[in-house]
Design a protein around this motif. Structure first.
Motif, PDB file in Angstrom:
ATOM      1  N   PHE A  13       0.710  -1.297   0.063  1.00 37.77           N
ATOM      2  CA  PHE A  13      -0.013  -0.080  -0.479  1.00 37.77           C
ATOM      3  C   PHE A  13       0.630   1.202   0.176  1.00 37.77           C
ATOM      4  N   SER A  16       2.907   1.881  -3.538  1.00 38.16           N
ATOM      5  CA  SER A  16       2.056   2.539  -4.829  1.00 38.16           C
ATOM      6  C   SER A  16       1.289   3.669  -4.301  1.00 38.16           C
ATOM      7  N   ASN A  22       0.700   7.064  -8.434  1.00 37.05           N
ATOM      8  CA  ASN A  22      -0.298   8.023  -7.937  1.00 37.05           C
ATOM      9  C   ASN A  22      -0.293   9.175  -8.442  1.00 37.05           C
ATOM     10  N   CYS A  68      -8.707   8.676  -2.425  1.00 37.51           N
ATOM     11  CA  CYS A  68      -8.626   7.783  -3.346  1.00 37.51           C
ATOM     12  C   CYS A  68      -8.257   6.380  -2.232  1.00 37.51           C
ATOM     13  N   TYR A  69      -6.787   6.757  -1.938  1.00 32.97           N
ATOM     14  CA  TYR A  69      -6.367   5.527  -2.150  1.00 32.97           C
ATOM     15  C   TYR A  69      -7.256   5.278  -0.487  1.00 32.97           C
ATOM     16  N   LYS A  70      -7.911   6.134   0.429  1.00 31.48           N
ATOM     17  CA  LYS A  70      -8.646   5.139   1.204  1.00 31.48           C
ATOM     18  C   LYS A  70      -9.472   4.414   1.587  1.00 31.48           C
ATOM     19  N   THR A  71     -10.033   5.053   0.131  1.00 31.60           N
ATOM     20  CA  THR A  71     -11.710   4.346  -0.394  1.00 31.60           C
ATOM     21  C   THR A  71     -11.227   2.947  -0.610  1.00 31.60           C
ATOM     22  N   HIS A  72     -10.199   2.460  -1.130  1.00 33.54           N
ATOM     23  CA  HIS A  72      -9.912   1.235  -1.761  1.00 33.54           C
ATOM     24  C   HIS A  72      -9.037   0.206  -0.788  1.00 33.54           C
ATOM     25  N   GLU A  74      -9.279  -1.255   2.789  1.00 39.34           N
ATOM     26  CA  GLU A  74      -9.765  -2.670   3.505  1.00 39.34           C
ATOM     27  C   GLU A  74     -10.123  -3.615   2.436  1.00 39.34           C
ATOM     28  N   LYS A  75     -10.153  -3.089   0.877  1.00 35.97           N
ATOM     29  CA  LYS A  75     -10.555  -4.355  -0.469  1.00 35.97           C
ATOM     30  C   LYS A  75      -9.296  -4.722  -0.975  1.00 35.97           C
ATOM     31  N   GLN A  76      -7.843  -3.712  -0.638  1.00 44.78           N
ATOM     32  CA  GLN A  76      -6.883  -4.665  -1.012  1.00 44.78           C
ATOM     33  C   GLN A  76      -6.487  -5.241   0.553  1.00 44.78           C
ATOM     34  N   SER A  79      -7.548  -8.296   0.360  1.00 45.19           N
ATOM     35  CA  SER A  79      -7.100  -9.894  -0.653  1.00 45.19           C
ATOM     36  C   SER A  79      -6.124  -9.768  -0.460  1.00 45.19           C
TER      37      SER A  79
END
Length: 120
Positions: A13, A16, A22, A68-72, A74-76, A79
């Motif tokens: 994370f 990235s 970014n 944007c990064y915070k939104t993704h 939890e999903k990351q 995974s």
């Protein structure tokens, strides 16, 4: 939940976030962060709350990227089999004239620290 994956997940994370991938609003976020750091400021991002310090240096580009990064996030983490609810804190730090790193503390109080996009 695999606690042993936390190192890898926060490293990926952070890598990235500080990479040239970014790119927001026609410029690289890392360039803006580098300029803030070169002015003598320590940079801190709390990924759980989405806050940025130094607050007075926050730009629209940086805020858009963090959102944007915070939104993704939890999903990351999911995974890599990590439950965000078991992470008590997650920070990106870039102390002035020191190395960029990510730090997480899990629900057992264990700290995980990893350097991102740095050469020893």
């Amino acid at each position: 939940m695999k606690y042993k994956n936390i190192y890898s997940a926060i490293h990926n994370f952070g890598q990235s976030f500080t990479s040239l991938m970014n790119y927001f609003d026609d410029d690289y976020v890392i360039d803006e962060l580098r300029n803030i750091n070169r002015k003598g400021y320590d940079i801190e991002i709390d990924w759980k709350s989405g806050t940025f310090n130094p607050e007075q240096m926050l730009t629209e580009r940086i805020q858009n990227s963090i959102t944007c990064y915070k939104t993704h996030l939890e999903k990351q983490l999911l995974s890599q089999n990590i439950d965000m609810n078991r992470i008590d804190s997650l920070f990106f730090y870039w102390p002035n004239k020191k190395r960029k790193h990510m730090i997480a503390i899990d629900d057992r109080g264990k700290e995980y620290k990893t350097f991102v996009n740095e050469v020893k």
